[in-house]
Scaffold this motif. Structure first.
Motif: not given
Length: 225
Positions: A45, A49, A72, A82, A100-101, A105, A113
């Motif tokens: 992940l 990114f 994930l 995270l 970034k997540t 979204t 997710l």
């Protein structure tokens, strides 16, 4: 096909699910004509990114599937999060995986997710999603997305620049392709007058982006690591 080497495939097969090995242009698992799943370990992940690859993968999933999912899979030896509570107590940097997540979204609100600690939990999630769903079309799943252009060659903008574009206010999954068709570089976009931006983004989005790009940097609240 790389998924065949994962323990998840063996667990799914052992649970009685029929697996059809295919080279998929989009996603890792196609559960139905509507459900596509991209599986990521946390290191993968972070890497996705950093390269900008994940935004391209999710953009394709949302374009072709009604229910795109990002699965994930956490390392059992590490915390199931995270970021730790200590890390969240600090100001979150835009470069962090959490930020970034959130951006991901926001850009793709239809993305679902899925979180799991182990491959067994991942298998249970996929089985629940699959329950009662129509079987996917194998030929269609193997062909979707093949006609798309390589985003690295599109308008001369590479993955890192594409990732940057997606973070700008006024630019979304709905209009980013038109942006890429209208400008060849980030510099060209930044230098466009408001009237030209309105032709690309529409009045409201153009105004938001123009005001952001024209703002005095000294007035911005920016956190730098």
């Amino acid at each position: 096909m790389r998924e065949l080497r994962s323990s998840l495939c063996g667990i799914l097969h052992g649970a009685g699910m029929d697996l059809v090995p295919l080279t998929l242009p989009i996603g890792d698992y196609i559960l139905s004509p509507a459900i596509c799943v991209e599986r990521k370990s946390i290191p993968d992940l972070i890497s996705s990114f950093s390269s900008g690859r994940l935004f391209n993968q999710v953009e394709k999933m949302t374009r072709y599937y009604k229910t795109p999912c990002l699965l994930l899979e956490f390392d059992q030896s590490r915390p199931f999060c995270l970021a730790t509570s200590a890390e969240l107590d600090k100001q979150v940097s835009i470069s962090s995986v959490v930020a970034k997540t959130v951006i991901l979204t926001q850009q793709f609100p239809q993305l679902r997710l899925l979180w799991c600690r182990t491959p067994f939990e991942a298998a249970n999630l996929l089985q629940e999603l699959k329950m009662g769903e129509e079987e996917p079309n194998e030929e269609l799943a193997a062909a979707l997305g093949l006609q798309d252009e390589d985003p690295e060659a599109e308008g001369g903008i590479n993955h890192r620049q594409l990732h940057f574009l997606r973070t700008l206010p006024g630019i979304s999954n709905r209009n980013i392709r038109k942006v890429l068709e209208s400008v060849s570089t980030i510099k060209e976009l930044v230098e466009l007058p408001l009237k030209e931006l309105e032709k690309i983004l529409g009045n409201s989005n153009a105004k938001v982006l123009y005001e952001f790009l024209s703002a005095d940097a000294s007035a911005m609240d920016v956190h730098v690591d």
